[in-house]
Write a protein that holds these residues in place. Structure first.
Motif, short mmCIF file in Angstrom:
data_model
loop_
_atom_site.label_atom_id
_atom_site.label_comp_id
_atom_site.label_asym_id
_atom_site.label_seq_id
_atom_site.Cartn_x
_atom_site.Cartn_y
_atom_site.Cartn_z
N GLY A 101 -5.98 -4.02 6.30
CA GLY A 101 -5.69 -2.89 5.87
C GLY A 101 -4.29 -2.29 6.55
N VAL A 102 -3.44 -3.29 6.97
CA VAL A 102 -2.15 -2.83 7.41
C VAL A 102 -1.34 -1.75 5.99
CG1 VAL A 102 0.23 -3.59 8.19
CG2 VAL A 102 -2.00 -4.62 9.19
N ASP A 103 -0.76 -0.85 6.46
CA ASP A 103 -0.11 0.18 5.73
C ASP A 103 1.25 -0.45 4.94
OD1 ASP A 103 -2.02 2.54 5.42
OD2 ASP A 103 -1.97 1.83 7.48
N ALA A 104 2.03 -0.95 6.14
CA ALA A 104 3.39 -1.13 5.58
C ALA A 104 3.79 -2.26 6.45
CB ALA A 104 4.36 -0.16 5.74
N ILE A 105 4.66 -3.34 5.89
CA ILE A 105 5.43 -4.43 6.34
C ILE A 105 6.78 -4.17 6.30
CG2 ILE A 105 5.71 -7.08 6.69
CD1 ILE A 105 2.88 -6.33 7.71
N MET A 106 7.58 -4.33 7.42
CA MET A 106 8.94 -4.01 7.19
C MET A 106 9.69 -5.45 7.56
SD MET A 106 11.75 -1.62 8.75
CE MET A 106 11.27 -0.12 7.80
N VAL A 107 10.23 -6.02 6.67
CA VAL A 107 11.03 -7.41 7.09
C VAL A 107 12.63 -7.17 6.73
CG1 VAL A 107 9.09 -8.82 6.66
CG2 VAL A 107 10.79 -8.36 4.56
N SER A 108 13.20 -7.93 7.62
CA SER A 108 14.87 -7.82 7.29
C SER A 108 15.30 -8.76 6.50
CB SER A 108 15.51 -7.71 8.70
OG SER A 108 15.30 -6.59 9.32
N ALA A 153 -2.19 -11.57 -1.98
CA ALA A 153 -3.25 -11.16 -1.12
C ALA A 153 -3.51 -9.71 -1.45
CB ALA A 153 -3.20 -11.34 0.26
N ARG A 154 -2.72 -8.72 -1.70
CA ARG A 154 -3.01 -7.57 -1.74
C ARG A 154 -3.14 -7.34 -3.47
NH1 ARG A 154 2.79 -4.24 -1.48
NH2 ARG A 154 3.62 -4.80 -3.75
N ASN A 155 -3.40 -8.22 -4.25
CA ASN A 155 -3.53 -7.85 -5.65
C ASN A 155 -4.90 -7.44 -5.92
OD1 ASN A 155 -3.09 -7.90 -8.47
ND2 ASN A 155 -4.17 -10.02 -8.67
N GLY A 156 -5.01 -6.10 -6.65
CA GLY A 156 -6.28 -5.28 -6.67
C GLY A 156 -6.71 -4.67 -5.39
N ARG A 157 -5.93 -4.62 -4.35
CA ARG A 157 -6.37 -3.72 -3.20
C ARG A 157 -5.36 -2.51 -2.99
NH1 ARG A 157 -8.00 -8.55 1.10
NH2 ARG A 157 -8.22 -10.28 -0.56
N ALA A 158 -5.15 -1.86 -3.83
CA ALA A 158 -4.62 -0.52 -3.79
C ALA A 158 -2.99 -0.68 -3.11
CB ALA A 158 -5.11 0.43 -2.74
N GLY A 159 -2.45 -1.73 -3.54
CA GLY A 159 -1.01 -2.13 -3.17
C GLY A 159 -0.71 -2.13 -1.76
N LYS A 160 -1.74 -2.31 -0.75
CA LYS A 160 -1.35 -2.39 0.73
C LYS A 160 -1.46 -3.57 1.27
CE LYS A 160 -4.15 0.43 2.67
NZ LYS A 160 -4.58 1.29 3.70
N PRO A 161 -0.26 -4.06 2.02
CA PRO A 161 0.62 -3.07 2.91
C PRO A 161 1.92 -2.89 1.61
CG PRO A 161 0.72 -5.56 3.69
CD PRO A 161 -0.31 -5.31 2.82
N GLU A 162 2.42 -1.79 1.96
CA GLU A 162 3.94 -1.57 1.17
C GLU A 162 4.75 -2.65 1.88
OE1 GLU A 162 7.20 1.88 0.25
OE2 GLU A 162 5.73 2.17 2.10
N ILE A 163 5.56 -3.33 1.09
CA ILE A 163 6.54 -3.96 1.54
C ILE A 163 8.03 -3.46 1.61
CG2 ILE A 163 7.51 -6.41 1.05
CD1 ILE A 163 5.03 -7.02 -0.55
N ILE A 164 8.61 -3.39 2.63
CA ILE A 164 9.73 -2.60 3.04
C ILE A 164 10.79 -3.85 3.33
CG2 ILE A 164 11.14 -0.93 4.03
CD1 ILE A 164 8.10 0.54 4.48
N VAL A 165 11.90 -3.87 2.75
CA VAL A 165 13.02 -4.67 3.29
C VAL A 165 14.31 -4.01 3.72
CG1 VAL A 165 14.76 -6.37 2.39
CG2 VAL A 165 12.26 -6.73 1.87
N ASN A 166 14.54 -4.29 4.90
CA ASN A 166 15.60 -3.80 5.60
C ASN A 166 16.92 -4.67 5.20
OD1 ASN A 166 16.78 -1.24 7.12
ND2 ASN A 166 17.36 -3.19 8.24
#
Length: 367
Positions: free
Chosen positions: A133-140, A171-184
């Motif tokens: 249930g991690v809420d957000a993943i940020m990658v560069s 993996a998150r398909n159908g699981r409320a869209g978590k984690p949010e995938i943020i690209v920096n």
């Protein structure tokens, strides 16, 4: 940089602005853990392991420093009832032996959990991150494949990120869209001319949000002024500025600004944010006048965040860990958060305003 708090904290700041003038505060809104100094990449512009990186000067034993799981859990216990968000980074956080058990503990307390990673370990861990249930993943992502791999110093690093994002989305398909995938994407000499192709690359990758970040930098003159201030005010050595000294004259600010304008006109399901939140016409001044804070007079980070380093030291500023106010191996975090040293740091910010090097720090611009 910590996860994006702008929307979450906007109401808090509006309701309680004057309260931030106090030397004490109830609890941090975000607790940041630098899980390890170690990293498997050597990104050219990184203040840690880049060409000017501070971590090259660390004694060898610093690279192996990591807090044990029991200590990490005890810190979480101190803030679990306060709704504090947790942000994990490094170095590369996936190199910490207990990262996933720690994430599991954070989520067992129903706390917001965000992880900042270079993405090379995402393909292996994507499914478990979703399960926890991690809420957000940020990658560069620094650019299209060849540009990214060159800046990161590892052939194949781009493909690992692409595979990891794909695995997260599956993996998150159908699981409320978590984690949010943020690209920096951090603007640098190596990618300044391919920002639009980078935007297209990130969009095609399937990110939920893209953050286009200007370089965080300083000058030797500003750095030395800040070092003198810390010596006089806190009797502390403040040498972190050395990792941020860069020659920004090689940046073509007009080209950067033009690409920013074009990006802002694109229609996409992917959210786009500029950090700092400058309009393209301000980009030239951002690099030409590093002392310019564009109207900002105070940083809220000392009231909203705390950083815990791999050896347990606590510092009020994650990107500038120049003042140590306690150590969670020796005392509880809740005792450190409002101790005399932390209060002195807040009071200095309240009375003196921004410190000399604050104008180019992501903490100032994230709130």
């Amino acid at each position: 940089m910590s996860y994006d708090l702008a929307s979450r904290l906007k109401g808090l700041l509006l309701r309680t602005g004057p309260a931030f003038m106090s030397d004490r505060w109830s609890a941090p809104r975000v607790l940041t853990f630098m899980m390890t100094y170690r990293c498997n990449l050597r990104c050219t512009m990184c203040w840690q392991w880049g060409e000017q990186g501070l971590f090259h000067q660390l004694p060898r034993d610093h690279e192996t420093q990591q807090l044990d799981l029991a200590t990490l859990r005890s810190v979480i216990d101190d803030v679990a009832g306060e709704g504090t968000g947790v942000f994990l980074w490094g170095g590369e956080p996936f190199l910490h032996r207990d990262l996933m058990p720690f994430v599991e503990y954070v989520k067992s307390k129903n706390l917001y959990c965000s992880i900042n990673t270079n993405g090379t370990y995402l393909p292996r861990e994507a499914e478990r991150l979703v399960d926890l249930g991690v809420d957000a993943i940020m990658v560069s992502v620094d650019g299209p494949r060849e540009v990214h791999d060159r800046i990161r110093g590892m052939n194949g690093s781009f493909q690992r990120i692409a595979d990891g994002v794909e695995a997260l989305r599956a993996a998150r398909n159908g699981r409320a869209g978590k984690p949010e995938i943020i690209v920096n994407t951090t603007i640098s000499p190596g990618n300044q001319h391919v920002l639009l192709p980078t935007y297209d690359t990130v969009e095609a990758m399937g990110a939920d949000r893209m953050i286009l970040s200007q370089l965080w930098f300083t000058t030797e003159q500003i750095g030395r002024a800040n070092e003198a201030y810390f010596r006089e005010k806190f009797n502390a050595h403040a040498g972190s500025w050395r990792g941020f000294v860069m020659d920004v004259s090689v940046l073509d600010t007009e080209t950067i600004a033009g690409q920013m304008r074009d990006m802002s006109l694109r229609k996409s399901g992917m959210e786009l944010r500029f950090l700092p939140d400058l309009h393209p016409g301000q980009v030239g001044d951002y690099y030409a006048r590093p002392e310019e804070a564009f109207g900002k007079t105070r940083c809220f980070v000392p009231w909203l965040e705390a950083e815990i380093l791999p050896n347990g030291d606590v510092t009020p500023c994650s990107d500038r860990p120049d003042l140590i106010v306690g150590n969670v191996r020796k005392e509880r975090f809740q005792e450190i958060w409002n101790n005399d040293a932390y209060g002195a740091f807040r009071r200095a910010m309240r009375e003196d305003g921004l410190f000399p090097y604050c104008s180019r720090c992501c903490g100032l611009w994230s709130h």
